[in-house]
Write an enzyme that holds these catalytic residues in place. Structure first.
Site, PDB file in Angstrom:
ATOM      1  N   LYS A   1     -11.495   1.113 -35.878  1.00  0.00           N
ATOM      2  CA  LYS A   1     -10.284   0.893 -36.656  1.00  0.00           C
ATOM      3  C   LYS A   1      -9.218   0.258 -35.776  1.00  0.00           C
ATOM      4  O   LYS A   1      -8.952   0.718 -34.671  1.00  0.00           O
ATOM      5  CB  LYS A   1      -9.785   2.231 -37.206  1.00  0.00           C
ATOM      6  CG  LYS A   1      -8.713   2.097 -38.266  1.00  0.00           C
ATOM      7  CD  LYS A   1      -8.402   3.448 -38.887  1.00  0.00           C
ATOM      8  CE  LYS A   1      -7.370   3.309 -39.989  1.00  0.00           C
ATOM      9  NZ  LYS A   1      -7.080   4.630 -40.627  1.00  0.00           N
TER      10      LYS A   1
ATOM     11  N   ARG B   1     -16.368   7.684 -36.927  1.00  0.00           N
ATOM     12  CA  ARG B   1     -16.213   7.487 -38.369  1.00  0.00           C
ATOM     13  C   ARG B   1     -17.566   7.100 -38.950  1.00  0.00           C
ATOM     14  O   ARG B   1     -18.467   6.657 -38.239  1.00  0.00           O
ATOM     15  CB  ARG B   1     -15.172   6.407 -38.666  1.00  0.00           C
ATOM     16  CG  ARG B   1     -13.775   6.732 -38.122  1.00  0.00           C
ATOM     17  CD  ARG B   1     -12.813   5.585 -38.376  1.00  0.00           C
ATOM     18  NE  ARG B   1     -11.460   5.871 -37.897  1.00  0.00           N
ATOM     19  CZ  ARG B   1     -11.023   5.603 -36.667  1.00  0.00           C
ATOM     20  NH1 ARG B   1     -11.843   5.031 -35.787  1.00  0.00           N
ATOM     21  NH2 ARG B   1      -9.786   5.906 -36.318  1.00  0.00           N
TER      22      ARG B   1
END
Length: 459
Positions: A299, A274
């Site tokens: 995450k 990401r």
């Protein structure tokens, strides 16, 4: 203040006349031209015995790094210095102008920690405009907001979660006519969520984000349950497929990005990371010999290992050498500290200056943190890479909605096309549930689920 005659006097010199003319073409306003000239003169004064044609990449970056350590240097002032030097080298047709990653330096001018300050309830903010309704809430409900922030930090949530939750609590208080949330009826919470969906027409994810913030407020801070909330009008969550680039499109996209931003964009596609996972990489996360990268605190606060592309091995090593030289300069100047996770700074006070904790993609300037107030070097702001990817996609003529996350989607889809196992891909992407990973099976390059159109069967 600069001399008002600076621009006029400079324009009498043919070189400076061309400098000013080029600045006007770049959109520099008339009242800023004198500042641009002064910035350029200050740069020239730092190299009194060296012609512009002889300036090197090291000269430019060394000067910018030195200026970036100055106290009370605003972001716009740093960008103005970058613009002045670039214009100066372009006017002189100096070879160094093509060697400097100007966009990366402009991105580094945006203070990351400083940008957090504008949304932080526990940090005093200087306002140069009329206070907004949220500012009024932060002033009148300061104690409550500090309790919210304290509970968030105790659970080690990210700074972005802290910003978002605090903002939603403020919006809810404004919706309730600035009443104390502890005295608000459950019906007002339902009204607020329905108002977001019906009048505000927010997306389902935005409404759920607001709900999560209010549940946290009432359950974790106020000690109240929202079981009586019941049903309310929910925003419809559309089922959308991710945007995926073809391999040739990825090649054209990356070919249009240069310097450090190319390395970061290539890492996004080559590892599936990401955006924030990439910009937050530390030196110790890069294992060049084992060809792998450790993604920490992704995450869901999970760590995972992703492959390091072989063609990025040498560029990464060169990047680390540049960062190490910059870190040595910071240490010599009395700086060299970086933010550390959790309570590591208290338990190991000297860790923040260690080489292994430095960011792989550091900012071009030092900035004071909103919490500690300490001047440190943070990672580069993600906004610069986002703009570079979008601009490269436009130049490449890619007729898709291209962003940084699009490269992660392309990584996953292309691995599946190459025969990668779905569970292996799940681990590489850091998905908690394989059903999330399964979405990429619907965007494989098969054209309409592999179905042949009847139009193509006509004779």
């Amino acid at each position: 203040m600069p001399n008002p005659q600076a621009t006029e006097n400079a324009a009498k010199d043919p070189f400076w006349d061309q400098f000013i003319s080029r600045a006007r073409q770049m959109g520099v306003k008339e009242n800023a031209l004198q500042w641009l000239v002064r910035r350029a003169e200050a740069y020239l004064a730092a190299f009194p015995d060296k012609r512009l044609q002889q300036h090197t990449l090291e000269d430019v970056t060394g000067y910018l790094e030195q200026v970036g350590r100055l106290d009370r240097m605003s972001d716009w002032q740093f960008v103005q210095i970058i613009d002045a030097i670039q214009n100066l080298l372009m006017t002189a047709k100096a070879p160094a102008v093509t060697q400097v990653d100007w966009e990366l330096w402009r991105a580094s001018a945006r203070s990351l920690e400083g940008s957090l300050e504008a949304h932080h309830p526990t940090v005093a903010r200087k306002k140069h405009h009329a206070p907004s309704p949220l500012d009024q809430v932060r002033a009148t409900h300061r104690a409550l907001l500090e309790r919210v922030v304290g509970e968030i930090r105790r659970r080690h949530y990210s700074i972005r979660t802290e910003q978002v939750y605090e903002a939603w609590v403020c919006r809810f208080i404004v919706f309730c006519d600035h009443r104390d949330p502890a005295e608000v009826e459950v019906e007002r919470i339902r009204d607020f969520l329905e108002d977001l969906a019906v009048r505000g027409q927010v997306s389902a994810s935005t409404q759920n984000q607001a709900l999560d913030a209010l549940v946290f407020l009432y359950k974790q801070v106020l000690g109240q349950s929202l079981e009586a909330l019941g049903d309310f009008a929910r925003a419809k969550r559309p089922q959308r497929l991710p945007v995926v680039l073809e391999r040739s499109e990825v090649g054209r996209l990356l070919a249009g990005i240069e310097g450090t931003q190319y390395l970061m964009a290539a890492l996004l596609y080559g590892t599936g990371m990401r955006l924030m996972e990439c910009v937050r990489l530390r030196v110790q996360d890069i294992d060049v010999n084992c060809h792998q990268i450790l993604v920490r605190d992704g995450k869901g606060q999970k760590d995972r290992v992703v492959p390091l592309p072989l063609r990025l091995k040498q560029p990464l090593q060169e990047q680390l050498r540049r960062v190490r030289a910059l870190h040595a300069q910071d240490l010599a100047a009395g700086y060299g500290e970086v933010p550390l996770p959790d309570a590591l700074a208290q338990t190991r006070p000297h860790t923040s200056t260690e080489w292994i904790w430095q960011y792989v993609f550091p900012s071009g300037r030092l900035s004071a943190g909103p919490l500690s107030g300490q001047k440190r070097r943070h990672h580069v702001h993600e906004n610069g890479l986002q703009k570079a990817v979008k601009a490269a996609a436009q130049r490449a003529g890619i007729a898709k909605k291209v962003n940084c996350h699009c490269l992660r989607h392309s990584f996953a889809t292309h691995l599946l096309e190459s025969g990668c196992d779905i569970h292996t891909l799940q681990v590489l992407l850091g998905h908690a549930d394989v059903s999330t990973t399964m979405i990429y099976t619907h965007v494989l390059n098969q054209g309409g689920q592999g179905v042949r159109s009847p139009l193509d069967t006509l004779l």
